[in-house]
Design a protein around this motif. Structure first.
Motif, short mmCIF file in Angstrom:
data_model
loop_
_atom_site.label_atom_id
_atom_site.label_comp_id
_atom_site.label_asym_id
_atom_site.label_seq_id
_atom_site.Cartn_x
_atom_site.Cartn_y
_atom_site.Cartn_z
N ALA A 1 0.79 -1.19 -0.25
CA ALA A 1 0.25 0.19 0.24
C ALA A 1 1.04 1.42 -0.23
CB ALA A 1 -0.50 0.17 1.28
N LEU B 1 -1.39 7.78 2.50
CA LEU B 1 -1.95 9.40 1.62
C LEU B 1 -2.08 10.38 2.51
CD1 LEU B 1 -5.62 7.75 0.00
CD2 LEU B 1 -3.17 7.70 -1.10
N LEU C 1 -4.51 6.97 6.55
CA LEU C 1 -5.07 6.22 5.76
C LEU C 1 -4.27 5.81 4.42
CD1 LEU C 1 -8.02 6.75 4.21
CD2 LEU C 1 -7.73 8.70 2.96
N ILE C 2 -4.70 4.69 4.20
CA ILE C 2 -3.67 4.05 2.57
C ILE C 2 -4.36 3.95 1.71
CG2 ILE C 2 -2.10 3.62 4.57
CD1 ILE C 2 -3.85 1.35 2.86
N GLU C 3 -3.56 3.22 0.92
CA GLU C 3 -4.57 3.41 -0.48
C GLU C 3 -3.31 1.84 -0.74
OE1 GLU C 3 -5.50 6.00 -4.44
OE2 GLU C 3 -3.78 4.87 -4.59
N TYR C 4 -4.42 0.85 -0.94
CA TYR C 4 -3.81 -0.72 -1.61
C TYR C 4 -3.31 -0.96 -3.38
CZ TYR C 4 -5.36 -2.08 3.06
OH TYR C 4 -5.88 -2.47 3.96
N LYS D 1 -9.51 2.12 -0.19
CA LYS D 1 -8.36 2.92 0.39
C LYS D 1 -8.93 2.45 2.25
CE LYS D 1 -8.29 6.19 -2.84
NZ LYS D 1 -8.65 8.16 -2.74
N GLU D 2 -8.03 2.83 3.48
CA GLU D 2 -8.64 2.47 3.85
C GLU D 2 -7.97 3.05 5.32
OE1 GLU D 2 -9.53 -2.01 6.63
OE2 GLU D 2 -7.76 -1.91 5.32
#
Length: 476
Positions: free
Chosen positions: A29, A32, A43-46, A57-58
């Protein structure tokens, strides 16, 4: 890097438990941002998980996030190694149970004792992120064999036997000892091939099984009885050398063996070296990672070989050479503004209809004119398919081969890559990413094709005498 101090854009891996199982998986990931109102979360984006057609995103807890391990080239494994297997978009921890043919391994997981068969390109050494550092610690990798066909037995002890009547020390190698075997076959003089002592044949010969050579049927490692005078213990592992000097004696990894040579030209910009091989009279360019300092096995110990003279064609004064040192003189210069040297690996651009934009790997054979090269292609044959194709090409259509960029992690959507297709490299953009490291590539013509991870390399542009990477919005 602390797990609570990630910055936007950092490459990370997120630990998740698979649904319906106890298997833990790390998913690649990118960070963000870190929300101000929710401490210890980011906050991350796989890179490999999607929500419909867009990357998922999670908001995740920092405790389940670690930095992405640095890529390591030339990873190889033995039975019992802890590894991570890339599967279904993530990395799962396992243990190598068996080494199979064709660079495949049997890997078992904690609750799957039967294991799975996986390819070498989907494996990496397992490491844990502990207190801001990797364990086991990262170490500069040494150049391993290009192929592995069997698990290596642990090196046996070396026994020294003194024969006073002959006035020198002989090394007696026990079964299971890892060794190098010198070749005396025509065309292979000066090459050392890795092997394992299988048995003794009388008092002056060994039965050796090679690590990287197969029998004629290509079904098993080659075994051969060799003279004791052509066998030596395997050299000790040393730290990689990042820079070699003019006239330094080296061994070069080539055609599954280490070949004795000497550095005759240094390209500091690309960290490439032209190595002269006295036995074959060839000049070939190598990267530093394909070389090792020359060492000799003398009187039961390893001795580093000093730089020496080259018995070659004519004497070239200057250029830092000692008086009387013999080196080859060329009419062409190494500098890329002045041309490429004979024997150098290059890539040649095609302008033929249907092949525009494709780059074919070739070797410079001659320089008939200042603006032309005679090249021999590595993968193209003549019309009668009896020999490799040779042709004269314009200098503007020639560039050096780009440096290898290790890329063991998955590519992301919209990444610009080169794709190996129809014996050439074609530039394209990733428009879909699937599990098991598969991708759909869109080319400049609009055509879309699917490829495996091993068929791709990061795209680089050659401009003003240097290579540079390109952004995702780069136009091609």
């Amino acid at each position: 890097m602390s797990s609570s101090h990630f910055a936007a854009g950092d490459a990370v891996e997120v630990l998740k438990r698979d649904d319906g199982s106890s298997q833990l998986t790390y998913y690649p990931a990118a960070v963000l941002r870190a929300p101000a109102k929710q401490p210890n979360t980011i906050l991350i984006e796989y890179q490999t998980l999607t929500n419909g057609s867009i990357p998922a995103k999670e908001l995740v807890d920092c405790g389940s996030v670690r930095p992405a391990p640095p890529p390591v080239s030339w990873a190889w494994f033995k039975v019992g190694d802890g590894v991570d297997v890339y599967s279904d978009g993530g990395w799962r921890a396992g243990i190598v149970k068996e080494i199979l043919e064709n660079s495949k391994y049997l890997v078992a997981f904690a609750r799957r004792s039967e294991g799975i068969v996986t390819e070498q390109c989907t494996l990496r050494h397992h490491r844990d992120w502990v207190d801001g550092d990797w364990f086991p610690p990262l170490a500069p990798p040494l150049l391993p064999p290009r192929k592995r066909y069997m698990e290596e037995p642990k090196p046996g002890k070396i026994m020294l036997k003194i024969k006073c009547g002959r006035g020198r020390t002989e090394t007696v190698l026990r079964k299971g000892t890892r060794v190098e075997v010198r070749s005396d076959d025509p065309g292979f003089e000066g090459a050392w091939f890795g092997g394992i002592i299988i048995d003794h044949e009388g008092t002056d010969k060994y039965l050796v099984q090679y690590l990287n050579l197969l029998n004629e049927e290509q079904t098993a490692p080659l075994r051969e009885v060799v003279s004791a005078g052509d066998v030596r213990p395997y050299p000790p592992e040393t730290q990689p050398v990042n820079c070699y000097k003019f006239l330094e004696k080296v061994d070069a990894w080539y055609n599954e063996g280490w070949w004795e040579g000497m550095v005759l030209r240094v390209d500091e910009r690309l960290n490439k070296y032209m190595v002269f091989f006295p036995t074959t009279k060839d000049n070939i360019y190598f990267e530093a990672s394909s070389l090792r300092p020359r060492m000799e096995w003398l009187n039961g110990k390893w001795v580093k070989v000093k730089s020496g003279e080259v018995n070659h064609k004519v004497t070239k004064p200057g250029s830092g050479c000692r008086k009387g040192v013999k080196v080859e003189v060329r009419s062409d210069k190494l500098g890329y503004q002045g041309g490429y040297g004979k024997g150098m690996k290059v890539e040649v651009k095609s302008d033929e209809i249907g092949y525009q934009g494709a780059w074919f790997v070739a070797t410079i054979l001659n320089v008939p004119r200042k603006d032309m090269y005679l090249v021999q292609y590595d993968n193209l044959l003549t019309d009668d398919e009896t020999e490799y194709l040779e042709e004269e090409v314009d200098a503007s259509d020639v560039r050096p081969c780009p440096p290898e960029v290790p890329y063991n992690r998955p590519y992301g959507l919209l990444d610009i890559v080169d794709t190996w297709y129809n014996d050439a490299w074609w530039v394209g953009r990733i428009i879909r990413a699937y599990r098991e490291m598969k991708y759909t590539i869109q080319f400049g013509t609009g055509e879309e094709l699917d490829f495996q991870h091993a068929q791709l390399r990061p795209h680089q542009e050659w401009s003003d005498g240097k290579w540079s990477s390109v952004p995702k919005d780069w136009k091609f």
